[in-house]
Design an enzyme around this catalytic site. Structure first.
Site, PDB file in Angstrom:
ATOM      1  N   LYS A   1      38.112 -20.359   3.906  1.00 51.64           N
ATOM      2  CA  LYS A   1      38.812 -21.458   4.597  1.00 51.64           C
ATOM      3  C   LYS A   1      38.215 -22.767   4.093  1.00 51.64           C
ATOM      4  O   LYS A   1      37.200 -23.233   4.577  1.00 51.64           O
ATOM      5  CB  LYS A   1      38.605 -21.324   6.103  1.00 51.64           C
ATOM      6  CG  LYS A   1      39.727 -21.885   6.981  1.00 51.64           C
ATOM      7  CD  LYS A   1      40.057 -23.340   6.750  1.00 51.64           C
ATOM      8  CE  LYS A   1      39.181 -24.288   7.535  1.00 51.64           C
ATOM      9  NZ  LYS A   1      39.481 -25.699   7.223  1.00 51.64           N
TER      10      LYS A   1
ATOM     11  N   GLY B   1      28.885 -27.541   6.765  1.00 51.73           N
ATOM     12  CA  GLY B   1      29.612 -28.664   7.334  1.00 51.73           C
ATOM     13  C   GLY B   1      28.752 -29.368   8.365  1.00 51.73           C
ATOM     14  O   GLY B   1      27.521 -29.241   8.358  1.00 51.73           O
ATOM     15  N   SER B   2      29.407 -30.059   9.267  1.00 49.33           N
ATOM     16  CA  SER B   2      28.659 -30.886  10.220  1.00 49.33           C
ATOM     17  C   SER B   2      27.938 -30.027  11.256  1.00 49.33           C
ATOM     18  O   SER B   2      28.369 -28.902  11.564  1.00 49.33           O
ATOM     19  CB  SER B   2      29.621 -31.833  10.933  1.00 49.33           C
ATOM     20  OG  SER B   2      30.560 -31.077  11.664  1.00 49.33           O
ATOM     21  N   THR B   3      26.876 -30.572  11.814  1.00 42.51           N
ATOM     22  CA  THR B   3      26.117 -29.864  12.845  1.00 42.51           C
ATOM     23  C   THR B   3      26.988 -29.668  14.098  1.00 42.51           C
ATOM     24  O   THR B   3      26.906 -28.618  14.751  1.00 42.51           O
ATOM     25  CB  THR B   3      24.830 -30.648  13.150  1.00 42.51           C
ATOM     26  OG1 THR B   3      24.007 -30.587  11.972  1.00 42.51           O
ATOM     27  CG2 THR B   3      24.051 -30.056  14.315  1.00 42.51           C
TER      28      THR B   3
ATOM     29  N   GLY C   1      29.040 -26.761  13.505  1.00 44.91           N
ATOM     30  CA  GLY C   1      28.122 -25.599  13.469  1.00 44.91           C
ATOM     31  C   GLY C   1      27.827 -25.086  14.875  1.00 44.91           C
ATOM     32  O   GLY C   1      27.747 -23.881  15.115  1.00 44.91           O
TER      33      GLY C   1
ATOM     34  N   GLU D   1      24.773 -24.073   7.077  1.00 42.30           N
ATOM     35  CA  GLU D   1      24.211 -25.179   6.287  1.00 42.30           C
ATOM     36  C   GLU D   1      24.806 -26.456   6.865  1.00 42.30           C
ATOM     37  O   GLU D   1      25.976 -26.746   6.637  1.00 42.30           O
ATOM     38  CB  GLU D   1      24.599 -25.045   4.807  1.00 42.30           C
ATOM     39  CG  GLU D   1      24.200 -23.733   4.160  1.00 42.30           C
ATOM     40  CD  GLU D   1      22.721 -23.642   3.847  1.00 42.30           C
ATOM     41  OE1 GLU D   1      21.984 -24.626   4.074  1.00 42.30           O
ATOM     42  OE2 GLU D   1      22.289 -22.575   3.394  1.00 42.30           O
TER      43      GLU D   1
ATOM     44  N   CYS E   1      24.745 -33.851   1.527  1.00 39.63           N
ATOM     45  CA  CYS E   1      23.976 -33.490   2.741  1.00 39.63           C
ATOM     46  C   CYS E   1      22.503 -33.837   2.592  1.00 39.63           C
ATOM     47  O   CYS E   1      21.826 -34.134   3.571  1.00 39.63           O
ATOM     48  CB  CYS E   1      24.145 -32.009   3.027  1.00 39.63           C
ATOM     49  SG  CYS E   1      23.820 -30.979   1.601  1.00 39.63           S
TER      50      CYS E   1
ATOM     51  N   GLU F   1      23.904 -39.348  10.801  1.00 41.66           N
ATOM     52  CA  GLU F   1      24.274 -39.077   9.414  1.00 41.66           C
ATOM     53  C   GLU F   1      25.426 -40.004   9.041  1.00 41.66           C
ATOM     54  O   GLU F   1      26.498 -39.942   9.647  1.00 41.66           O
ATOM     55  CB  GLU F   1      24.711 -37.609   9.306  1.00 41.66           C
ATOM     56  CG  GLU F   1      24.783 -37.110   7.900  1.00 41.66           C
ATOM     57  CD  GLU F   1      25.203 -35.645   7.816  1.00 41.66           C
ATOM     58  OE1 GLU F   1      25.954 -35.173   8.690  1.00 41.66           O
ATOM     59  OE2 GLU F   1      24.780 -34.983   6.861  1.00 41.66           O
TER      60      GLU F   1
END
Ligand code: NAD
Length: 481
Positions: free
Chosen positions: A174, A226-228, A231, A249, A283, A380
């Site tokens: 995806k 991707g973003s936290t 996640g 990650e 990142c 970020e």
């Protein structure tokens, strides 16, 4: 034309409403991308499940599976020019970065893990039972979902797909809805390489399609970059469904420490490389600079002059050094954080605004007068925005380490010094998955990649990815009477 999904070896029309993907250098629509519905996702997961135990895939000898991955690496190189142009068109990165980082990196990941296929070993364990052989073997986890972000779409997909296939899993990919085009092309190359039907499936669409995968009981393992924030959603969805294995990650806020004895010219060049690559949409990008106060003025002057001199332009132009941000939405995010920096009292030395041209460009920006509590030090930004903070000499290294670690993230860090003791104290004290000394952040397929703290779970790349994509089975065999 709307792009299609790839399920069970065939291209198929997506059931949900398509989504446009844009050229970030012009803000023009490139393509309409098919959006998978939940029944499309079910079909992809079912196909991956059937392929998992099939003679065509599970029945392959290691040398045969390795050959498929070597062939895929060759095909990526044979199509390098097209892939690089497509990545630049969809993502915006300068064409030199597409060629040297994205496409070359993708091919190298497949070749590296192709080499691993014939070297995945178990152990014989010295258990304390009589007449009993105990050995371990590695098995694929099963059906693996690979969810990728928009910053390095091709390379990040490669660093997941290569070890997933090398270890015998089947996958449902995806890609980010913002940059799906090179992932679609890579799936075409998988077919050309001879990867059997059902082993690689592709469902495109937005985060809702990712959410369908993360809550799907037919997925055994999910590897996400991707973003936290997302996640965390994926972690909840895994916990609430089947506790699928997760490799995460996530975000980063990498510090860069410049000691008094550093070669400032090298540090400036390396930090521009590490902070401005892909317009800061990396990142591991260095965004917080802690500079010994005695060298701060020199560092700031040279850094600001260096970034102000960068050539902004469309990535497809060979002379471009800084391309656009990936989307209008992301440009808004960077603008908001820069405005927060100004409102909280940081001083803009250069840049600070979106560039006056078509597309999603932001000026390379340097802030000074930054203090530890400011939003730009903690959030970020993922853009071409660098913040300089000062510290007071090597006597304060412990305090400096505490400041560098004062973040929820722990992905990467760098240290610029010519003193080996300083480099070791800092490298030992900083909580990050990768610490670079006197060099910008670079990924390499042989080096483990991943984060401490909220930067993620597990490691990808290197031999560690073999662990991430396999289960260890222990077999106990009693041969006594
Ligand atoms: P994102 O979280 O917005 O999206 C990433 C992927 O997740 C996309 O495919 C998206 O469609 C999907 N997604 C969105 N919502 C979802 C949901 N609820 N469930 C499942 N999937 C969902 O991230 P992004 O903006 O595309 O990428 C930038 C982020 O990625 C930054 O935070 C960056 O630090 C991080 N990143 C980390 C690494 C690393 O190695 N740690 C590498 C690259 C990027």
């Amino acid at each position: 034309m709307t792009t299609q999904l790839f399920i069970d070896g065939g291209w198929t029309t997506a059931s949900a409403e398509p989504i446009a993907t844009y050229n970030p250098a012009t803000a023009e629509v490139i393509d309409e991308v098919g959006s998978a519905s939940s029944s499309d996702v079910d079909a992809a997961v079912d196909a991956a499940r059937r392929a998992l135990g099939s003679a065509d895939w599970a029945g392959l000898l290691p040398v045969q599976r390795a050959r498929l991955l070597f062939r895929l690496a060759d095909l990526i190189e044979q199509n390098a020019d097209e892939l690089a142009r497509l990545e630049t068109l969809d993502q915006g990165q300068p064409i030199g970065v597409s060629r040297a980082v994205s496409v070359t990196g993708a091919a190298e990941h497949f070749r590296y893990y192709a080499g691993w296929v014939t070297k995945i070993e178990g152990t014989v364990s010295p258990i304390s039972y009589p007449d009993t052989l105990h050995y371990t073997k590695r098995e694929p986890i099963g059906v693996t979902a690979l969810i990728t972000p928009w910053n390095f779409p091709l390379m990040i997909l490669a660093w997941k797909l290569a070890p997933a296939l090398a270890t015998g899993n089947t996958v449902v990919i995806k890609p980010s809805e913002v940059t799906p085009l090179t992932s679609i092309r890579l799936v075409e190359l998988c077919v050309e390489a001879g990867i059997p039907a059902g082993v690689v499936n592709l469902v495109t669409g937005d985060g809702s399609v990712g959410a369908m995968l993360s809550s799907h009981r037919g997925i055994d393992h999910l590897s996400y970059t991707g973003s936290t924030a997302v996640g965390r959603l994926i972690t909840h969805a895994s916990a609430d469904s089947n506790l699928k294995r997760l490799t995460l990650e996530l975000g980063g806020k990498a510090p860069s420490i410049i000691a008094a004895d550093a070669n400032i010219d090298a540090a400036v060049a390396g930090n521009i490389g590490g902070g401005m690559l892909n317009s800061g949409q990396v990142c591991a990008a260095y965004t917080r600079f802690y500079v010994d106060r005695s060298r701060e003025a020199e560092f700031v002057d040279k850094l600001a002059a260096g970034v102000a001199g960068m050539r902004l332009g469309a990535g497809i132009d060979e002379s471009t050094q800084l391309g656009p941000l990936v989307s209008a939405k992301h440009l808004g995010h960077v603008e908001r954080l820069v405005a927060a920096g100004v409102a909280e009292g940081a001083e803009v030395v250069t840049g600070g605004n979106r560039a006056e041209r078509d597309g999603y460009f932001f000026e390379p920006t340097v802030f000074t007068g930054v203090t530890d509590e400011m939003t730009i030090v903690h959030e970020e930004i993922f853009g071409p925005v660098l913040s300089v903070l000062a510290y007071d000499g090597v006597d304060e290294l412990d305090a400096l380490i505490a400041r560098a670690n004062d973040t929820e993230y722990g992905l990467a860090a760098t240290v610029w010094t010519t003193d080996i003791a300083t480099s070791q104290r800092l490298a030992n004290g900083i909580k990050a998955g990768a610490v670079f000394v006197n060099m910008p952040p670079v990924p390499d397929m042989a080096a483990p990649w991943g984060g401490y703290k909220a930067s993620g779970w597990g490691r990808e790349m290197g031999p560690q990815a073999i662990d991430a994509y396999t289960e260890t089975k222990a077999v106990w065999l009693h041969y006594g009477s």
